[in-house]
Scaffold this active site. Structure first.
Site, PDB file in Angstrom:
ATOM      1  N   ARG A  68       0.857  -1.185   0.000  1.00  0.00           N
ATOM      2  CA  ARG A  68       0.000   0.000   0.000  1.00  0.00           C
ATOM      3  C   ARG A  68       0.896   1.240   0.000  1.00  0.00           C
ATOM      4  O   ARG A  68       1.966   1.224   0.612  1.00  0.00           O
ATOM      5  CB  ARG A  68      -0.939  -0.008   1.206  1.00  0.00           C
ATOM      6  CG  ARG A  68      -1.977  -1.127   1.163  1.00  0.00           C
ATOM      7  CD  ARG A  68      -2.983  -0.993   2.290  1.00  0.00           C
ATOM      8  NE  ARG A  68      -3.905  -2.126   2.316  1.00  0.00           N
ATOM      9  CZ  ARG A  68      -5.060  -2.192   1.659  1.00  0.00           C
ATOM     10  NH1 ARG A  68      -5.430  -1.154   0.911  1.00  0.00           N
ATOM     11  NH2 ARG A  68      -5.843  -3.243   1.742  1.00  0.00           N
TER      12      ARG A  68
ATOM     13  N   HIS B 173     -12.270  -2.658  -2.278  1.00  0.00           N
ATOM     14  CA  HIS B 173     -13.359  -1.696  -2.489  1.00  0.00           C
ATOM     15  C   HIS B 173     -13.729  -1.629  -3.971  1.00  0.00           C
ATOM     16  O   HIS B 173     -14.913  -1.653  -4.315  1.00  0.00           O
ATOM     17  CB  HIS B 173     -12.949  -0.309  -2.001  1.00  0.00           C
ATOM     18  CG  HIS B 173     -13.078  -0.119  -0.521  1.00  0.00           C
ATOM     19  ND1 HIS B 173     -12.334  -0.840   0.384  1.00  0.00           N
ATOM     20  CD2 HIS B 173     -13.864   0.720   0.209  1.00  0.00           C
ATOM     21  CE1 HIS B 173     -12.656  -0.456   1.613  1.00  0.00           C
ATOM     22  NE2 HIS B 173     -13.583   0.484   1.540  1.00  0.00           N
TER      23      HIS B 173
ATOM     24  N   ARG C 278      -9.888   5.891  -3.592  1.00  0.00           N
ATOM     25  CA  ARG C 278      -8.967   4.962  -2.925  1.00  0.00           C
ATOM     26  C   ARG C 278      -7.509   5.357  -3.172  1.00  0.00           C
ATOM     27  O   ARG C 278      -6.654   5.171  -2.311  1.00  0.00           O
ATOM     28  CB  ARG C 278      -9.208   3.531  -3.413  1.00  0.00           C
ATOM     29  CG  ARG C 278     -10.610   3.022  -3.182  1.00  0.00           C
ATOM     30  CD  ARG C 278     -11.003   3.048  -1.726  1.00  0.00           C
ATOM     31  NE  ARG C 278     -10.310   2.031  -0.950  1.00  0.00           N
ATOM     32  CZ  ARG C 278     -10.310   1.961   0.363  1.00  0.00           C
ATOM     33  NH1 ARG C 278     -10.951   2.863   1.075  1.00  0.00           N
ATOM     34  NH2 ARG C 278      -9.660   0.999   0.993  1.00  0.00           N
TER      35      ARG C 278
ATOM     36  N   HIS D 192      -4.257   2.788  -1.927  1.00  0.00           N
ATOM     37  CA  HIS D 192      -4.029   1.927  -3.099  1.00  0.00           C
ATOM     38  C   HIS D 192      -3.246   2.672  -4.169  1.00  0.00           C
ATOM     39  O   HIS D 192      -3.357   3.898  -4.288  1.00  0.00           O
ATOM     40  CB  HIS D 192      -5.352   1.463  -3.715  1.00  0.00           C
ATOM     41  CG  HIS D 192      -6.037   0.386  -2.943  1.00  0.00           C
ATOM     42  ND1 HIS D 192      -5.512  -0.881  -2.791  1.00  0.00           N
ATOM     43  CD2 HIS D 192      -7.221   0.371  -2.288  1.00  0.00           C
ATOM     44  CE1 HIS D 192      -6.335  -1.615  -2.063  1.00  0.00           C
ATOM     45  NE2 HIS D 192      -7.377  -0.865  -1.734  1.00  0.00           N
TER      46      HIS D 192
END
EC number: 3.1.3.9
Length: 358
Positions: free
Chosen positions: A82, A118, A171, A177
């Site tokens: 991440r 997501h 995101r 991300h």
């Protein structure tokens, strides 16, 4: 490794650009990140669709659960970093001048980053909703109806892609991300949803079938984890990184760990199977009242209101195993409420009212 570092560094540049130039849209982007939260499938989308069309509602849960399960396996295989912790540990920046990425309360997810859960959850469930809506218009035969169908097709798919792009940007904006991770998530979700267009067996699945599926998903995931652990590969490697580099320890939530998502989804699938194969479901959703618009509206309203109350139930996190057990029970209770408990209650209410009127 060099190519992946280059991909990550380009992703960091995009994140910096978004955080600098789209600051005015921060509230909207945070909202879209919540829109893409897979948990909304069970608390918002499913209650609406199940009462309108039980076939679509059932498919929605299956797609969400299987999609999230594949997401977990992919994350364990791909070992995706991440952004918020990668910039702190990479060695590609000279003189240790790592870029500064702003973090938010929803940034510090603890699982691996690729593909985005997501984005995958959002794309698969919205794909189901759009194709379900279009299935009603495709039956129109006259010329004007065909034109309306084409316009509807264009409108709904435009809405679909606007939502997916907004979720993806959100995101990336919060530095949870990289761009390639959300893109992979969107297309993986579409593939899972498309696969369930050709699996009518889920509509007639028995409780035993639901239990067998749950057992298979759990044993496979747990077995995969234990085998790699024996090979000295830690699939929970991302959790220490999240705890180390999260700007605020209070933002770390056990609910974002890989096994938490697995337990939550298995509970939802079990609850759906229990509800659909219950006498309460047969008496209410298969009875004479099920065709009435008033019955469906009451079920939707009561289901949404009841599920919001579940948000006030906080599962204790001090003991990890207890958290998983209670999380499973809570997740199972949600579809069971929508499928059986609420419709049966509405059925009894309407029957009592009819008796009084007679």
């Amino acid at each position: 490794s060099i190519r992946m570092d280059l991909l990550h560094s380009n992703g960091v540049l995009i994140i910096q650009h978004l955080q600098r130039d789209y600051r005015a849209y921060q509230d909207f982007l945070n909202f879209m990140s919540h829109v893409g939260d897979p948990r909304n499938i069970f608390s918002i989308y499913f209650p609406l669709w199940f009462q309108l069309n039980q076939v679509v509602g059932t498919k929605m849960i299956w797609v969400a659960v299987i999609g999230d399960w594949f997401n977990l396996i992919f994350k364990w295989i791909l070992f995706g970093h991440r952004p918020y912790w990668w910039v702190q540990e990479t060695m590609i920046y000279p003189n240790q001048s790592s870029p500064c990425l702003e973090q938010f309360p929803i940034t510090c997810e603890t699982g691996p980053g690729s593909p985005s859960g997501h984005a995958m959850g959002s794309s698969c469930v919205w794909y189901v909703m759009v194709t379900a809506a279009l299935s009603y218009t495709v039956r129109w035969k006259d010329k004007s109806a065909v034109t309306l169908h084409r316009l509807t097709w264009s409108f709904l798919w435009s809405i679909f892609w606007i939502i997916q792009i907004s979720v993806c940007i959100s995101r990336v904006f919060i530095a949870t991300h990289f761009p390639h991770q959300v893109i992979l998530g969107v297309f993986a979700g579409i593939l899972v949803a498309q696969a369930f267009e050709h699996t009518p067996a889920i509509q007639t699945a028995s409780l035993r079938m639901y239990m067998k599926t749950n057992l298979f998903l759990f044993i496979f995931a747990l077995g995969f984890y234990l085998v790699l652990k024996l090979l000295d590969i830690d699939l929970l490697w991302s959790v220490p990184k999240a705890k180390k580099w999260c700007a605020n320890p209070d933002w770390i939530n056990i609910d974002t760990t890989p096994f938490a998502g697995l337990v939550r989804n298995l509970g939802a699938l079990f609850g759906l199977g229990l509800g659909i194969n219950s006498e309460m479901f047969i008496m209410s959703c298969k009875g004479k009242n099920s065709c009435k618009i008033s019955f469906r509206i009451l079920c939707i309203a009561a289901s949404l209101a009841t599920l919001q109350l579940y948000n006030f139930i906080k599962v204790p996190t001090h003991t990890e195993y207890l958290f998983y057990i209670l999380s499973f029970c809570k997740s199972a209770a949600m579809p069971l409420t929508v499928v059986a408990l609420v419709p049966y209650g509405v059925h009894l209410l309407m029957r009592t009212t009819e008796k009084k009127l007679n």
